[in-house]
Design a protein around this motif. Structure first.
Motif, mmCIF file in Angstrom:
data_model
loop_
_atom_site.group_PDB
_atom_site.id
_atom_site.type_symbol
_atom_site.label_atom_id
_atom_site.label_comp_id
_atom_site.label_asym_id
_atom_site.label_seq_id
_atom_site.Cartn_x
_atom_site.Cartn_y
_atom_site.Cartn_z
ATOM 1 N N ASN A 39 0.834 -1.200 0.000
ATOM 2 C CA ASN A 39 0.000 0.000 0.000
ATOM 3 C C ASN A 39 0.879 1.265 0.000
ATOM 4 N N PRO A 40 0.786 2.110 -1.033
ATOM 5 C CA PRO A 40 1.670 3.289 -1.052
ATOM 6 C C PRO A 40 1.241 4.401 -0.106
ATOM 7 N N LEU A 41 -0.018 4.401 0.301
ATOM 8 C CA LEU A 41 -0.545 5.546 1.049
ATOM 9 C C LEU A 41 0.147 5.779 2.396
ATOM 10 N N SER A 46 -6.482 2.260 -1.655
ATOM 11 C CA SER A 46 -5.155 1.871 -2.138
ATOM 12 C C SER A 46 -5.185 1.035 -3.416
ATOM 13 N N PRO A 47 -6.151 0.106 -3.625
ATOM 14 C CA PRO A 47 -6.171 -0.594 -4.922
ATOM 15 C C PRO A 47 -6.351 0.355 -6.097
ATOM 16 N N HIS A 48 -7.125 1.418 -5.904
ATOM 17 C CA HIS A 48 -7.291 2.393 -6.985
ATOM 18 C C HIS A 48 -5.957 3.041 -7.328
ATOM 19 N N TYR A 49 -5.226 3.461 -6.272
ATOM 20 C CA TYR A 49 -3.915 4.060 -6.500
ATOM 21 C C TYR A 49 -3.012 3.095 -7.262
ATOM 22 N N ILE A 50 -3.015 1.814 -6.836
ATOM 23 C CA ILE A 50 -2.072 0.861 -7.429
ATOM 24 C C ILE A 50 -2.455 0.554 -8.874
ATOM 25 N N GLN A 51 -3.748 0.362 -9.136
ATOM 26 C CA GLN A 51 -4.139 -0.100 -10.468
ATOM 27 C C GLN A 51 -4.273 1.040 -11.472
ATOM 28 N N LYS A 52 -4.676 2.211 -11.024
ATOM 29 C CA LYS A 52 -4.974 3.283 -11.978
ATOM 30 C C LYS A 52 -3.863 4.320 -12.107
ATOM 31 N N SER A 53 -2.854 4.269 -11.213
ATOM 32 C CA SER A 53 -1.858 5.336 -11.197
ATOM 33 C C SER A 53 -1.147 5.478 -12.533
ATOM 34 N N ILE A 54 -0.718 4.337 -13.119
ATOM 35 C CA ILE A 54 -0.009 4.394 -14.401
ATOM 36 C C ILE A 54 -0.905 4.995 -15.471
#
Lengths: 135, 287
Positions: free
Chosen positions: A88-90, B51-59
């Motif tokens: 988790n990056p947050l 956090s899944p949104h950040y991980i999957q959509k960031s790129i």
């Protein structure tokens, strides 16, 4: 005892942060010397940082930098990204700024301690209180 | 005597009270850990909503592989801007609390080739500081040749590494905060290896203050430019109207600009805090 031990082992990160946090809290409340109080405050902050970083952890996951996404060879839409593969990056983001801000505020606290020492010639809290009542 | 005794007892009472309180809180928190998610659970509440949104959509949304940077500088850009402002305010507070412009009445100058020390009492006399004379203090100790040489070789590499950490923050671990701290620490190493006066002569105080403010200004300025181009504050996508780069990477460039601002502020604030604390605001020999 045999029932409690697996619980401790499964959640040892929380135990570590709680122990560190209480050491810091105890030092902040009970120590007489201002510098020791500041050290206690720093231990407290560190325990919070450990707590945040530990809740972002996932087993069998890697650091939050997408693999195979560097350069232009891959179009981003071809990449299949599973959230379970990256931690988790947050919490890392929050703690990254918290570390630098804690260092900066620690500098301000030290500056205040220097000023208090220049005024009262001591950093012991009871002696400062004595000087204050004398004036 | 009695008062002394009661004060001692009071001190002990505080200690016992505080240890009791922290012990009670300790037990309460340990009791609460039973409800916490297990260590490394991928489905824990902290890992499941945002956090899944950040991980999957960031790129897709930002084009930056380092998720920490994309969350730091893009999704949570406001937060980071005000964290930078906090660092700036800390540097400012240290300066305002400690800076002491009063000069010492005695001045010492050391003649470098011979090692003779000249003292001026209560005078405004000064000597030209340069190859022949240097301004020293009573706590002056001779430089160590080994430390001096090693630091002279190392400092450029540390600074280069700091610039790399800032510039590559989008693609590998790093960013403005880390790079700024590394750069600041190289300047502190310079002050430790030589002395504080050498650093203050080389990097002027005004320059540091200016840098500290310019960093925050760069950050806020990029946000305002985005607004002027018709987007929201810190909406880097709009920068493609003025920057001749690939629109897919425009957000990465916006983040790089922001990170440079953060790095400059953090570097200057760290050096200001160090310089003021070690010399109690006098900017003389110090540590």
């Amino acid at each position: 005892m045999s029932e409690i031990l697996p619980i401790i082992v499964a959640k040892y990160n929380y135990w570590l942060y709680i122990i560190l946090m209480m050491i810091g809290l105890y030092a902040m409340i009970s120590k007489n010397n201002l510098i020791k109080k500041l050290v206690g405050m720093n231990i407290f902050q560190t325990s919070i940082i450990l707590f945040y970083v530990s809740i972002g952890y996932k087993t069998n996951a890697t650091i939050p930098i997408i693999e195979n996404a560097h350069g232009d060879s891959h179009s981003p839409h071809e990449l299949i990204i599973h959230a379970a593969d990256y931690i988790n990056p947050l919490p890392h983001v929050l703690m990254l700024t918290a570390i630098v801000v804690s260092v900066a505020t620690f500098g301000v606290a030290l500056a205040l301690a220097v000023k208090i020492y220049q005024r009262y010639q001591t950093l012991e809290e009871d002696e400062i209180r004595m000087r204050l009542t004398e004036e | 005597m009695l008062q002394q005794y009661s004060e001692q007892a009071g001190g002990q009472k505080i200690e016992i009270h505080s240890s009791n309180h922290s012990f009670a809180l300790w037990r309460l928190l340990l009791y609460a850990t039973a409800d916490f998610p297990a260590w490394g659970d991928p489905n824990s509440p902290a890992n499941s909503y945002l956090s899944p949104h950040y991980i999957q959509k960031s790129i897709e949304e930002t084009g930056v592989p380092n998720l920490v940077t994309s969350v730091l500088a893009d999704y949570r850009g406001f937060d980071t801007m005000f964290e930078t402002a906090v660092v700036f305010c800390a540097g400012l507070a240290c300066f305002l609390l400690l800076r002491n412009f009063k000069q010492k009445e005695e001045n010492f100058y050391r003649h470098i080739p011979t090692g003779v020390i000249i003292q001026f009492k209560k005078g405004d006399k000064t000597l030209p500081v340069g190859k022949e004379f240097e301004h020293i203090d009573t706590e002056w100790i001779p430089y160590d040749l080994i430390i001096k040489t090693v630091c002279r070789i190392l400092i450029p590499f540390i600074q280069l590494y700091a610039l790399y950490v800032v510039a590559h923050g989008d693609f590998s671990p790093g960013g403005g905060f880390q790079g700024g701290v590394i750069f600041g620490s190289s300047l502190m190493l310079y002050a430790i290896a030589y002395n504080l006066r050498t650093l203050v002569q080389r990097v002027k105080e005004k320059l540091l203050g200016l840098f500290c403010a310019i960093g925050v200004l760069i950050y806020a300025g990029i946000g305002v430019v985005c607004m002027a181009l018709g987007g929201n504050f810190l909406d880097y996508g709009k920068l493609s109207q003025i920057l001749p780069v690939d629109p897919g990477h425009i957000r990465a460039y916006g983040m790089l600009g922001v990170e440079i601002g953060v790095g400059i502020t953090v570097m200057a604030a760290m050096v200001i805090i160090y310089v003021n604390i070690v010399s109690i605001g006098r900017h003389d020999e110090g540590l």
